[in-house]
Design a protein around this motif. Sequence first.
Motif, PDB file in Angstrom:
ATOM      1  N   TYR A 244      11.006   1.083  -8.196  1.00  0.00           N
ATOM      2  CA  TYR A 244       9.604   1.492  -8.055  1.00  0.00           C
ATOM      3  C   TYR A 244       9.168   1.446  -6.591  1.00  0.00           C
ATOM      4  O   TYR A 244       8.477   2.351  -6.102  1.00  0.00           O
ATOM      5  CB  TYR A 244       8.696   0.587  -8.890  1.00  0.00           C
ATOM      6  CG  TYR A 244       8.754   0.862 -10.377  1.00  0.00           C
ATOM      7  CD1 TYR A 244       8.343   2.088 -10.898  1.00  0.00           C
ATOM      8  CD2 TYR A 244       9.226  -0.098 -11.266  1.00  0.00           C
ATOM      9  CE1 TYR A 244       8.400   2.338 -12.258  1.00  0.00           C
ATOM     10  CE2 TYR A 244       9.288   0.142 -12.627  1.00  0.00           C
ATOM     11  CZ  TYR A 244       8.874   1.367 -13.112  1.00  0.00           C
ATOM     12  OH  TYR A 244       8.930   1.627 -14.458  1.00  0.00           O
ATOM     13  N   ARG A 248       8.032   4.528  -4.149  1.00  0.00           N
ATOM     14  CA  ARG A 248       6.735   4.510  -3.463  1.00  0.00           C
ATOM     15  C   ARG A 248       6.891   4.792  -1.977  1.00  0.00           C
ATOM     16  O   ARG A 248       6.088   5.498  -1.370  1.00  0.00           O
ATOM     17  CB  ARG A 248       6.056   3.151  -3.672  1.00  0.00           C
ATOM     18  CG  ARG A 248       4.666   3.063  -3.037  1.00  0.00           C
ATOM     19  CD  ARG A 248       4.160   1.641  -3.019  1.00  0.00           C
ATOM     20  NE  ARG A 248       5.005   0.772  -2.222  1.00  0.00           N
ATOM     21  CZ  ARG A 248       4.966   0.670  -0.903  1.00  0.00           C
ATOM     22  NH1 ARG A 248       4.109   1.428  -0.206  1.00  0.00           N
ATOM     23  NH2 ARG A 248       5.758  -0.145  -0.257  1.00  0.00           N
ATOM     24  N   TYR A 254       2.751   5.077  -6.221  1.00  0.00           N
ATOM     25  CA  TYR A 254       3.539   4.794  -7.421  1.00  0.00           C
ATOM     26  C   TYR A 254       3.376   5.940  -8.404  1.00  0.00           C
ATOM     27  O   TYR A 254       2.266   6.241  -8.850  1.00  0.00           O
ATOM     28  CB  TYR A 254       3.096   3.482  -8.073  1.00  0.00           C
ATOM     29  CG  TYR A 254       3.376   2.267  -7.222  1.00  0.00           C
ATOM     30  CD1 TYR A 254       4.679   1.812  -7.035  1.00  0.00           C
ATOM     31  CD2 TYR A 254       2.340   1.577  -6.592  1.00  0.00           C
ATOM     32  CE1 TYR A 254       4.941   0.701  -6.250  1.00  0.00           C
ATOM     33  CE2 TYR A 254       2.596   0.457  -5.811  1.00  0.00           C
ATOM     34  CZ  TYR A 254       3.901   0.026  -5.645  1.00  0.00           C
ATOM     35  OH  TYR A 254       4.158  -1.068  -4.859  1.00  0.00           O
TER      36      TYR A 254
END
Length: 393
Positions: A244, A248, A254
Amino acid sequence: MEAVVVSPSVHSVFQQLFLSRTMHQLEAEYLARAEDKHNTSSWFRRLWRFDAQRTLQEYRNSLGEVSQEEAVTFNDSAPDSRLLPACTGPVVSDLLQESVLENREEFRKITTRDAVRHCQEHTARILKTINGVASVCGQDNQTRTLARLLKPHLDHILASGTSKSLGPKSRAHAISAVASIDASLGNLESSRGLLEDVLAIETQLYGESSLEVASTLTRLADVYSSLDDLPRCRELLERAIQIYESQRRKSGEYKQPLDYARNLSALGATYGSLGFKERSRDYIARSFSILQSAAPTNPDEVEARRFTSDVASTLTDLGHAYLSLGETTPARRFLDMALNGHKNIHGDEHPEVVRTLTVLGIAYTMQGNWPEARKMRKEAGKLQAKLDAKPLI
């Protein structure tokens, strides 16, 4: 969900209806929308005439998961291709054919390759819906009953001839749904093995650093947590967090904030179980903050139910994290909100209500409120006994 049982003959007619009428209707509707969009576009785009043939071919190419290597082997003149669903009942396809199709352009005729793509897309839509519904199945009797109703459909899709036309994405959806159901029914080892299979498929399809892989890692970690393998659970969750964060850094935001929040909350709870109390509180608090700012705008009932359940469960975890640090005042506030949330979502008879009542009883005990603490423990005990004794339909 309402379960409908039909005879094999009726099911066969439904299949023929899709092959004879529904596919043509879907294509006609798509062409109508595409032409309307073209006619309302800028004058510069309208300098080119709307090309129905090219538009339809692009649409067909976007369907299903048939590879080019597979597609070239299809016999377009063979309506009984091995990749099409087999019709075992009465043959009524001639009656269902639209007579106007005979007068349409040649490019509007659907070849076997196009039919396979349509069937794959249709199956994928069904599996995506079932997978979404299965994701909200929990340990309460209502959703466990729902899981038992969904299971035969998934077993049929995976085991019958229909599976021949399943692409890897659809197969991953189907296996993932079965894994959710197995977890809700307490078959944790089975769920773990199935999620490992899903992880392998998604890693091959999307790569090791994809968001799909991160989401499956979180679900697999939940199973390991239920199996009391906290080191493995932590390893998987931290690996998902890295994915994640990597995504990003590439895009600046996100892409799947709700999935990221679920991952943070699960990792925070795991840290708490491993004794990292402050880290646990910080991760769960961050998860709750993201959930507050990332509420789904889609009015879909399944997603809304899952989101509100996630919020309430995160509040319970956050209250427990504050309790572990001896901060009873904020803990009570979060736990009271969690209890109201769980009762609004699930009703009074749900395992999450039991869990929140139990933690709330601990909070009252730490504050020296013995009568209220006994009340919470007594209510949780009665509810737990009722849930365990309630028969599963």
